[in-house]
Write a protein that holds these residues in place. Structure first.
Motif, PDB file in Angstrom:
ATOM      1  N   ILE A 351       0.838  -1.195   0.000  1.00  0.00           N
ATOM      2  CA  ILE A 351       0.000   0.000   0.000  1.00  0.00           C
ATOM      3  C   ILE A 351       0.875   1.249   0.000  1.00  0.00           C
ATOM      4  O   ILE A 351       1.918   1.312   0.662  1.00  0.00           O
ATOM      5  CB  ILE A 351      -0.945  -0.003   1.225  1.00  0.00           C
ATOM      6  CG1 ILE A 351      -1.926  -1.174   1.127  1.00  0.00           C
ATOM      7  CG2 ILE A 351      -1.702   1.305   1.341  1.00  0.00           C
ATOM      8  CD1 ILE A 351      -2.874  -1.099  -0.035  1.00  0.00           C
ATOM      9  N   ASN A 352       0.461   2.255  -0.749  1.00  0.00           N
ATOM     10  CA  ASN A 352       1.163   3.541  -0.810  1.00  0.00           C
ATOM     11  C   ASN A 352       0.990   4.261   0.525  1.00  0.00           C
ATOM     12  O   ASN A 352      -0.073   4.827   0.811  1.00  0.00           O
ATOM     13  CB  ASN A 352       0.599   4.382  -1.964  1.00  0.00           C
ATOM     14  CG  ASN A 352       1.451   5.617  -2.234  1.00  0.00           C
ATOM     15  OD1 ASN A 352       2.095   6.167  -1.339  1.00  0.00           O
ATOM     16  ND2 ASN A 352       1.449   6.058  -3.482  1.00  0.00           N
ATOM     17  N   LYS A 353       2.031   4.265   1.345  1.00  0.00           N
ATOM     18  CA  LYS A 353       1.930   4.833   2.695  1.00  0.00           C
ATOM     19  C   LYS A 353       1.776   6.351   2.658  1.00  0.00           C
ATOM     20  O   LYS A 353       1.082   6.940   3.486  1.00  0.00           O
ATOM     21  CB  LYS A 353       3.172   4.455   3.509  1.00  0.00           C
ATOM     22  CG  LYS A 353       3.268   2.967   3.818  1.00  0.00           C
ATOM     23  CD  LYS A 353       4.489   2.652   4.648  1.00  0.00           C
ATOM     24  CE  LYS A 353       4.509   1.179   5.081  1.00  0.00           C
ATOM     25  NZ  LYS A 353       4.507   0.268   3.929  1.00  0.00           N
ATOM     26  N   GLU A 354       2.447   7.009   1.731  1.00  0.00           N
ATOM     27  CA  GLU A 354       2.347   8.477   1.647  1.00  0.00           C
ATOM     28  C   GLU A 354       0.936   8.903   1.284  1.00  0.00           C
ATOM     29  O   GLU A 354       0.393   9.861   1.840  1.00  0.00           O
ATOM     30  CB  GLU A 354       3.348   8.987   0.610  1.00  0.00           C
ATOM     31  CG  GLU A 354       3.387  10.510   0.508  1.00  0.00           C
ATOM     32  CD  GLU A 354       4.426  10.982  -0.481  1.00  0.00           C
ATOM     33  OE1 GLU A 354       4.486  12.193  -0.728  1.00  0.00           O
ATOM     34  OE2 GLU A 354       5.185  10.133  -1.008  1.00  0.00           O
ATOM     35  N   LEU A 355       0.306   8.191   0.348  1.00  0.00           N
ATOM     36  CA  LEU A 355      -1.061   8.508  -0.028  1.00  0.00           C
ATOM     37  C   LEU A 355      -2.016   8.298   1.142  1.00  0.00           C
ATOM     38  O   LEU A 355      -2.944   9.100   1.350  1.00  0.00           O
ATOM     39  CB  LEU A 355      -1.475   7.623  -1.214  1.00  0.00           C
ATOM     40  CG  LEU A 355      -2.863   7.853  -1.802  1.00  0.00           C
ATOM     41  CD1 LEU A 355      -2.968   9.249  -2.402  1.00  0.00           C
ATOM     42  CD2 LEU A 355      -3.183   6.796  -2.862  1.00  0.00           C
ATOM     43  N   PHE A 356      -1.782   7.272   1.938  1.00  0.00           N
ATOM     44  CA  PHE A 356      -2.639   7.034   3.093  1.00  0.00           C
ATOM     45  C   PHE A 356      -2.433   8.101   4.160  1.00  0.00           C
ATOM     46  O   PHE A 356      -3.401   8.581   4.756  1.00  0.00           O
ATOM     47  CB  PHE A 356      -2.335   5.643   3.664  1.00  0.00           C
ATOM     48  CG  PHE A 356      -2.999   5.373   4.987  1.00  0.00           C
ATOM     49  CD1 PHE A 356      -4.364   5.200   5.078  1.00  0.00           C
ATOM     50  CD2 PHE A 356      -2.248   5.327   6.156  1.00  0.00           C
ATOM     51  CE1 PHE A 356      -4.977   4.956   6.301  1.00  0.00           C
ATOM     52  CE2 PHE A 356      -2.856   5.090   7.373  1.00  0.00           C
ATOM     53  CZ  PHE A 356      -4.224   4.911   7.450  1.00  0.00           C
ATOM     54  N   SER A 357      -1.187   8.495   4.397  1.00  0.00           N
ATOM     55  CA  SER A 357      -0.908   9.487   5.445  1.00  0.00           C
ATOM     56  C   SER A 357      -1.500  10.844   5.098  1.00  0.00           C
ATOM     57  O   SER A 357      -2.000  11.559   5.978  1.00  0.00           O
ATOM     58  CB  SER A 357       0.599   9.609   5.660  1.00  0.00           C
ATOM     59  OG  SER A 357       1.160   8.372   6.032  1.00  0.00           O
TER      60      SER A 357
END
Length: 532
Positions: A351-357
């Motif tokens: 999962i794209n962590k930056e997009l989630f954050s």
């Protein structure tokens, strides 16, 4: 200095059970046991008799003798201590202290004797430890029983659902025959009724109704909720799943009724049974029918102290995605949750962590790579979170148990108090009891109760705890017992809301076209919930 044999004999000299701990011939032990009744005189207060070679240490139990045969060099004090322990063990495995009861439980008594005495010497054990060692609990056996119980529950749900569908189809057919065209028209106007998923929350607002075609209105019965006849008119946790277009098959009515009658004849409660098994929530969940299904589940691990306070409070949550068709896997999931800084989130490695954050959007690192389809169980885990606390106000259900001994009886008062955060479903409070010959005397209870004599457990069941019954109590009476025998108390329940308030607000397609329809399931369950 050893115990030669431990035996139970009748006062007439008949040997019921005998366990030898040294090499002895059958003729010798039979001769020693046959000589014992002749050596015991009436009116004597002694608990032992000696001969030239052996010593008999004995204790009368109703119409029987519990007997130890030892050599004369054995320590009489240790032998008496061994005899006292055996006298406590025998009633645990043979509630009926007569010849029939002893012979019926002979093998269990021999195994218990082996745990108390090893090679003629007493082991440093208690009655509770003897019972634990003799149980020889197997993880594989427990798992097999859970799987078997899950299949039984699933079969009962299917049979209930089919029987309800058949009955409703008969009713609707009768209405149509009597009302003619107006009845058919009224049935057609009900075609938009959506299937409800009990135990899970659907915040998408998407209707999954059944559309009627070519004037046929018999698919409606599979979409109507099923209610159990419980007090206060509350709906049960089991809701009818879609009939998958099977319509009205009256030919199966007799088989379904015969199956239900056979279950009732075996003592099963078909509609009134409110005691969920460990896997009841899993078994009741229907298979996904929408293109996208998202499951939010939180598992609760709580250990409460009997005198108040929290020893352990741990919530572990998971958001899972299930995709039916591979073409619908090119998506991103937008979520929102409550503003609780104590909750720690962790995303899947892909999962794209930056997009989630930044945007609270769960999407793959590679946009050209779809989410996999056809996942078993709840699907692919996208997000995990954890909440730990020592604040007792976070606990959804607290249990207060007060045992007190008065004369020849032990009075036990138990009360529960539920937080207003959740409405709890299928609540079962399991209270361990000392070994009893009869069921406990329940004098007052808010809900229903059941006594499991095999495991010596009293189960207190409440179908639903909401604003009308945030607190309740139960009182029962048993023979004199140690207050610690009623702990640990185990609790299980489920809820349709979570601590994280996790919600899926949108599905974002990565390719041209509209977003596929999705449904959301939400559930809070207990993994381990105890009062110690």
């Amino acid at each position: 200095m050893v115990v030669l044999a431990a035996s139970i004999i009748s006062k007439s000299g008949k040997v019921l059970v005998s366990r030898q701990f040294v090499d002895m011939s059958r003729i010798r032990i039979e001769g020693l046991l046959a000589a014992f009744p002749k050596l015991v005189g009436s009116g004597k207060q002694h608990t032992y008799v000696e001969t030239e070679n052996v010593r008999y240490v004995y204790q009368p139990i109703d119409v029987l003798y519990l007997l130890l045969v030892t050599n004369k060099q054995s320590n009489i004090l240790e032998d008496l201590d061994t005899l006292r322990l055996l006298s406590k063990v025998v009633p645990e495995y043979s509630p009926s202290l007569d010849e029939e009861g002893i012979c019926k439980n002979a093998f269990e008594l021999i195994f218990a004797f082996d745990e108390v005495i090893s090679l003629g010497h007493k082991e440093n054990v208690t009655v509770a430890q003897v019972k634990q060692y003799c149980e020889m609990e197997s993880h594989e056996e427990r798992l097999h029983k859970l799987v078997l119980q899950s299949k039984i529950n699933e079969t009962k749900d299917v049979m209930k659902r089919k029987a309800n569908e058949i009955d409703k189809s008969k009713i609707e057919r009768g209405k149509m025959d009597k009302g003619g065209f107006s009845s058919l028209q009224s049935m057609g106007s009900m075609g938009s009724i959506g299937r409800m998923d009990s135990g899970f929350g659907n915040d998408t607002g998407i209707s999954s109704g059944n559309n009627f075609g070519s004037g046929s209105g018999f698919g409606l019965s599979s979409e109507v909720d099923s209610f159990s006849s419980k007090p206060k008119g509350r709906p049960s946790a089991a809701v009818s799943a879609p009939g998958k277009g099977m319509g009205m098959k009256l030919g199966k009515s007799q088989k379904a009724n015969q199956f239900l009658e056979s279950l009732k004849a075996e003592g099963e409660l078909i509609v009134e049974d409110v005691r969920p098994s460990a896997n009841s929530s899993r078994a009741a969940a229907p298979p996904p029918t929408d293109p996208i299904t998202l499951t939010t589940e939180e598992k609760l691990n709580v250990t409460l102290k009997r005198d108040g306070g929290v020893s352990n409070f741990d919530v572990q949550g998971t958001l899972s995605l299930q995709v039916l068709n591979q073409d619908d896997g090119y998506i991103q999931v937008q979520i929102e949750s409550g503003d609780n800084p104590e909750i720690k989130f962790k995303t899947h490695p892909n999962i794209n962590k930056e997009l989630f954050s930044n945007e609270n959007i769960l999407g793959s690192k590679d946009p050209n790579r779809p989410f996999p389809a056809g996942q078993s169980g709840d699907g692919l885990g996208l997000l995990k979170w954890r909440l730990q606390s020592k604040d007792e106000s976070d606990v959804p259900l607290t249990i207060n148990c007060w045992p007190s001994v008065s004369g020849n009886e032990t009075y036990v008062s138990i009360e529960y108090e539920a937080s207003s955060m959740f409405d709890l479903q299928n609540v079962v409070i399991s209270v361990p009891l000392p070994a009893l010959r009869e069921a406990p005397n329940v004098r007052q209870i808010d809900g229903e109760w059941r006594y499991d004599s095999r495991n010596s457990v009293l189960e207190w069941s409440i179908l639903l705890i909401d604003d009308s019954n945030r607190s309740g109590s139960m009182e029962f009476v048993v023979p004199p017992a140690d207050t610690s025998a009623f702990f640990p108390i185990s609790v299980r329940f489920s809820a349709t809301s979570t601590f994280s308030n996790m919600k899926v607000v949108n599905i974002i397609p990565l390719r041209n076209g509209s977003a596929p329809k999705f449904s959301q399931r939400t559930q809070l369950v207990t993994d381990s919930y105890q009062v110690v």
